[in-house]
Design an enzyme around this catalytic site. Sequence first.
Site, PDB file in Angstrom:
ATOM      1  N   ASN A 151       0.843  -1.196   0.000  1.00  0.00           N
ATOM      2  CA  ASN A 151       0.000   0.000   0.000  1.00  0.00           C
ATOM      3  C   ASN A 151       0.880   1.248   0.000  1.00  0.00           C
ATOM      4  O   ASN A 151       2.104   1.142  -0.014  1.00  0.00           O
ATOM      5  CB  ASN A 151      -0.965  -0.027   1.186  1.00  0.00           C
ATOM      6  CG  ASN A 151      -0.222  -0.084   2.503  1.00  0.00           C
ATOM      7  OD1 ASN A 151       0.508   0.834   2.850  1.00  0.00           O
ATOM      8  ND2 ASN A 151      -0.376  -1.182   3.229  1.00  0.00           N
ATOM      9  N   ASP A 198      -4.979  -5.756   5.005  1.00  0.00           N
ATOM     10  CA  ASP A 198      -6.238  -6.302   5.541  1.00  0.00           C
ATOM     11  C   ASP A 198      -6.572  -7.616   4.857  1.00  0.00           C
ATOM     12  O   ASP A 198      -7.279  -8.454   5.389  1.00  0.00           O
ATOM     13  CB  ASP A 198      -7.402  -5.332   5.283  1.00  0.00           C
ATOM     14  CG  ASP A 198      -7.192  -4.019   5.996  1.00  0.00           C
ATOM     15  OD1 ASP A 198      -6.799  -4.071   7.174  1.00  0.00           O
ATOM     16  OD2 ASP A 198      -7.401  -2.955   5.390  1.00  0.00           O
ATOM     17  N   ASP A 245      -6.876  -8.860  12.768  1.00  0.00           N
ATOM     18  CA  ASP A 245      -6.728  -7.459  13.160  1.00  0.00           C
ATOM     19  C   ASP A 245      -5.759  -7.386  14.346  1.00  0.00           C
ATOM     20  O   ASP A 245      -6.121  -7.658  15.495  1.00  0.00           O
ATOM     21  CB  ASP A 245      -8.096  -6.877  13.527  1.00  0.00           C
ATOM     22  CG  ASP A 245      -8.037  -5.374  13.725  1.00  0.00           C
ATOM     23  OD1 ASP A 245      -7.019  -4.888  14.242  1.00  0.00           O
ATOM     24  OD2 ASP A 245      -9.011  -4.702  13.348  1.00  0.00           O
ATOM     25  N   ILE A 246      -4.518  -7.024  14.050  1.00  0.00           N
ATOM     26  CA  ILE A 246      -3.458  -7.066  15.078  1.00  0.00           C
ATOM     27  C   ILE A 246      -3.759  -6.096  16.223  1.00  0.00           C
ATOM     28  O   ILE A 246      -3.593  -6.425  17.401  1.00  0.00           O
ATOM     29  CB  ILE A 246      -2.084  -6.749  14.447  1.00  0.00           C
ATOM     30  CG1 ILE A 246      -1.761  -7.776  13.366  1.00  0.00           C
ATOM     31  CG2 ILE A 246      -0.987  -6.705  15.505  1.00  0.00           C
ATOM     32  CD1 ILE A 246      -0.500  -7.494  12.564  1.00  0.00           C
ATOM     33  N   PHE A 279      -4.757   4.319  14.434  1.00  0.00           N
ATOM     34  CA  PHE A 279      -4.800   5.345  13.396  1.00  0.00           C
ATOM     35  C   PHE A 279      -5.869   4.944  12.396  1.00  0.00           C
ATOM     36  O   PHE A 279      -6.018   3.762  12.094  1.00  0.00           O
ATOM     37  CB  PHE A 279      -3.439   5.456  12.681  1.00  0.00           C
ATOM     38  CG  PHE A 279      -2.594   6.554  13.241  1.00  0.00           C
ATOM     39  CD1 PHE A 279      -2.004   6.413  14.481  1.00  0.00           C
ATOM     40  CD2 PHE A 279      -2.395   7.734  12.532  1.00  0.00           C
ATOM     41  CE1 PHE A 279      -1.235   7.433  15.015  1.00  0.00           C
ATOM     42  CE2 PHE A 279      -1.621   8.760  13.057  1.00  0.00           C
ATOM     43  CZ  PHE A 279      -1.048   8.615  14.300  1.00  0.00           C
ATOM     44  N   LYS A 331     -12.702  -1.697  18.721  1.00  0.00           N
ATOM     45  CA  LYS A 331     -11.404  -2.306  19.046  1.00  0.00           C
ATOM     46  C   LYS A 331     -11.028  -2.044  20.496  1.00  0.00           C
ATOM     47  O   LYS A 331      -9.937  -2.408  20.934  1.00  0.00           O
ATOM     48  CB  LYS A 331     -10.311  -1.760  18.121  1.00  0.00           C
ATOM     49  CG  LYS A 331     -10.591  -2.046  16.645  1.00  0.00           C
ATOM     50  CD  LYS A 331      -9.400  -1.720  15.780  1.00  0.00           C
ATOM     51  CE  LYS A 331      -9.786  -1.800  14.306  1.00  0.00           C
ATOM     52  NZ  LYS A 331      -8.655  -1.893  13.402  1.00  0.00           N
TER      53      LYS A 331
END
Length: 400
Positions: free
Chosen positions: A207, A276, A302-303, A319, A337
């Site tokens: 990315n 992702d 999802d770390i 972020f 989260k």
Amino acid sequence: MLNKKIILGVTGSISAYKAAELIRLLKKRGADVQVVMTKSAKEFISPITLQALSGKPVLENMWEPTEGNGMEHINQSRKSDLILVVPASANFIAKLAQGLADDLLSNICLARNCPILIAPSMNKNMWENSSTQRNISLVTQDGVNISGPENGEQACGEEGMGRLINEKMLLLDINKSLNYPILKNKNILISCGATFEKIDDARAITNLSSGKMGLRIADEAYALGANVTIIYGQTEKLPPSGINCIYAPNHSLMNKYVKENAKNNDIFISVAAISDYIPKTISGKLKKGNNKFSLEFQQSSDILLETASEFNNLFCVGFSAESENIIKNAQAKLKNKNLDMIVANSINESMGQNSAEIYIIDKNEVIHIPKKGKEELASNILQHIYKLENKRGSTHEHIN
Ligand SMILES: Cc1cc2nc3c(=O)[nH]c(=O)nc-3n(C[C@H](O)[C@H](O)[C@H](O)COP(=O)(O)O)c2cc1C
């Protein structure tokens, strides 16, 4: 460093010429620099060069009449936010250790009421000599901050410890000495940069994250006194030593290293742009042939979400780069989260850029920060983390 008054002491070392570049860097950051040279330093670099760069006459002679009370050593010390001695010769360090005051610079140092940072620079045998080491230990006990030296090639042709610290690290240490160390003894883990995932043996998908925001936060956290570890993927140039750097180019390694390090840290700031979706890897190299081909992707874990739920005492900051509904989407992530704080921004205006407009969001407020350089944003973000983490700490204490 904006508007900070810095005395730059230059002593008789072969690397005295590097003071010229340092003045330029300090001035570029808005500092007001007053150079004070020792008599020996003038043998290595001309005062006129340093005067031209600092914009002020260089001071050296204690007995030269000045305006007012004539006590330049006291006057200079009173006016300053920081005394720097770069380079610091073995002789000067010895004088500092003994509290000797036989020239203007040593008098200024003795009369100081501000922080002092010295950057030793000398031949490796001079550095390793037990008297120099003893003096370093004495000045450290007296509260003098030391930057470097580092290992490497020396002017005398030898190789070893004693080289003047590189300028990037020196600037970080200068910031650290100028700042009130609000994050002292805090262990901060930061993930940053882009991950990339292999498609076949030759190709990968990634990315557009540059890692700049995470690296600026790492620099600033270090300057505020924290022990910093970064787990980085694809990024621009890394911070110099002093910040612990661990390379994690893909999701799997990011996951491994973040979780391995989470338990030893107080704060986790997840800035990395982690894939992702991960392609199903094809072994060998995809052959050219068909006009079209499709790849199969699988959603990755999802770390940040897992880390926040696994490590309850870790203060977790996310972020959120969004293309629409920036605040709403970030608030949903904060909640889902179970984060302590999230920083939201617009994907198009921040990714890969040197500046951004952000929103700092926590459970109680949304703070809008208009477009600024990432260095300044890093400071805003860490100040808010400090405020929230402190509040959380005092609540914990209260409950217990
Ligand atoms: C060519 C030359 C290079 C020198 N380089 C260094 C050096 O890198 N570091 C150091 O501590 N002393 C170095 N010295 C010795 C110092 O200049 C000497 O100890 C001097 O008295 C230091 O004075 P000051 O501390 O008042 O500046 C060098 C001397 C010469 C002649």
